[in-house]
Write an enzyme that holds these catalytic residues in place. Sequence first.
Site, mmCIF file in Angstrom:
data_model
loop_
_atom_site.group_PDB
_atom_site.id
_atom_site.type_symbol
_atom_site.label_atom_id
_atom_site.label_comp_id
_atom_site.label_asym_id
_atom_site.label_seq_id
_atom_site.Cartn_x
_atom_site.Cartn_y
_atom_site.Cartn_z
ATOM 1 N N GLU A 44 -138.996 72.863 50.970
ATOM 2 C CA GLU A 44 -139.831 71.729 51.368
ATOM 3 C C GLU A 44 -141.312 72.029 51.176
ATOM 4 O OE1 GLU A 44 -138.940 68.837 51.802
ATOM 5 O OE2 GLU A 44 -136.780 69.117 51.937
ATOM 6 N N TYR A 70 -144.074 65.500 57.859
ATOM 7 C CA TYR A 70 -143.016 65.367 56.860
ATOM 8 C C TYR A 70 -142.091 66.581 56.869
ATOM 9 C CZ TYR A 70 -140.394 66.022 52.720
ATOM 10 O OH TYR A 70 -139.343 66.303 51.901
ATOM 11 N N ASP A 107 -142.180 60.903 52.956
ATOM 12 C CA ASP A 107 -143.089 61.367 51.901
ATOM 13 C C ASP A 107 -143.454 60.184 51.003
ATOM 14 O OD1 ASP A 107 -140.840 60.793 50.534
ATOM 15 O OD2 ASP A 107 -140.648 62.720 49.547
#
Length: 437
Positions: free
Chosen positions: A50, A133, A151
């Site tokens: 991520e 996020y 996102d």
Amino acid sequence: MAIKQPTIQHTAVQNGHPYFSTELLAWYRAQKRTLPWRKNHDPYRIWVSEIMLQQTRVDTVIPYYLTFMEKFPTVQALAEAPEEEVLKCWEGLGYYSRARNLQAGAKMVMELYDGIIPNDKEAVSGLKGVGPYTSGAIMSIAFNRPEPAVDGNVMRVLSRFFCLEEDIAKPATRAGIEKLAAALIPEGAAGDFNQALMELGALICTPKSPGCLTCPVMEECEGRLAGRELELPIKTKAKPPRQEYRAAALIWGNGENAGKLLVRQREGKGLLAGMWELPHLLLPPHAADWFAEEASKEQPELAEMLTVMVEQDTGQLIRPKGWLKDADHIFSHILWKMRVIECDLGEESTGIADEKNGAESKPEEAASKAAEALMAAAEEREDYVNHSAEEASKSLIPGGMVYRWIDREDMELLPFPNLFLRIIGETWERRGRGEAL
DNA sequence: AAACCGGGGGA
DNA sequence: TCCCCAGGTTT
């Protein structure tokens, strides 16, 4: 009294949208790509992926991810690695503070949570480099907790499906879409659903030419039904980057440093923090005139300024030989226009950190003093500069900048941003063909 | 809220 | 060329 308007007005925020969630989830489970970070739900693997995927495309990330996981397979391995190795693995990916923050986060996990990433949203959110996020992505994908992960893809998909007209550049809009995204999560399927949203945005609901004909939720997409899918999402444009003119010195060593180049390390904060670079100067705005004329590539002004800078920084006297090349580099907010001057060293100036050329052998008093100061500084800051005393003695440390002579092997070890990697790489190619100084 | 932080790939 | 991207931090 002013009435506060809710940002995203939609019934789905309250009720969810069974059609959208069901169809999207089914599509994802049938069509999802096989990606390295989808092998399992190891929170560390999800976390690393991520962070790498922030502002970076899947295809770009994959090779970096494989190398990174091989080199730092666990939180502990990452926490204990030298920062320079971590940055080297990140070389070319950009946004290098991500790498520094990721390692800082790994150290936090070691110290606070015994090396185990906790199944706890507040704890994960508190890790360095983990924002709204990323915490949502980790909680949902690794732990299947019903947290939104919004996102750019998700904002685009939801803006289109629900025909939302708020400016997605505004934080308030993001907050509204987060609420909406949370309400849409199907029971027990948070991880797959969040990934489904992003997968749809990446593969079908793309920015420029969305593939509505193959979209699993096209039948009820309000944006498409209104014929407005290409207008959405609405986003205010960013300001154009400012221009900065810079002069760089590509300096060949002599004596023991023959065939080596002089580079330096940037400070630990700000742009390209901790990365290595060619010594260079920020020029005043009227430097635009110098860059404008092809004929002025002798550049006596630039040569003089670079000579003074290097002399002040390292005590070494360089001899500018002439224009090498111009190079532009675009950051998100700055445009660097850089002119590179190729230089070598005068005979009397043979490597100030070289013990065989100590202060006594130097005629210039100034250079002699500089040498002593540099050696003292090198000793004091040995721990920061390098991993061994021997290496530290080879570093030149003036006003906090660490200078160093490097050969090709050194270049493989030190992290450089792409723009300098390119220039230095080309230079060694030319030297191999006997065209360099 | 706005600025700061890289680099690459698609259209 | 332009645009945008699986954002976070700092001011």
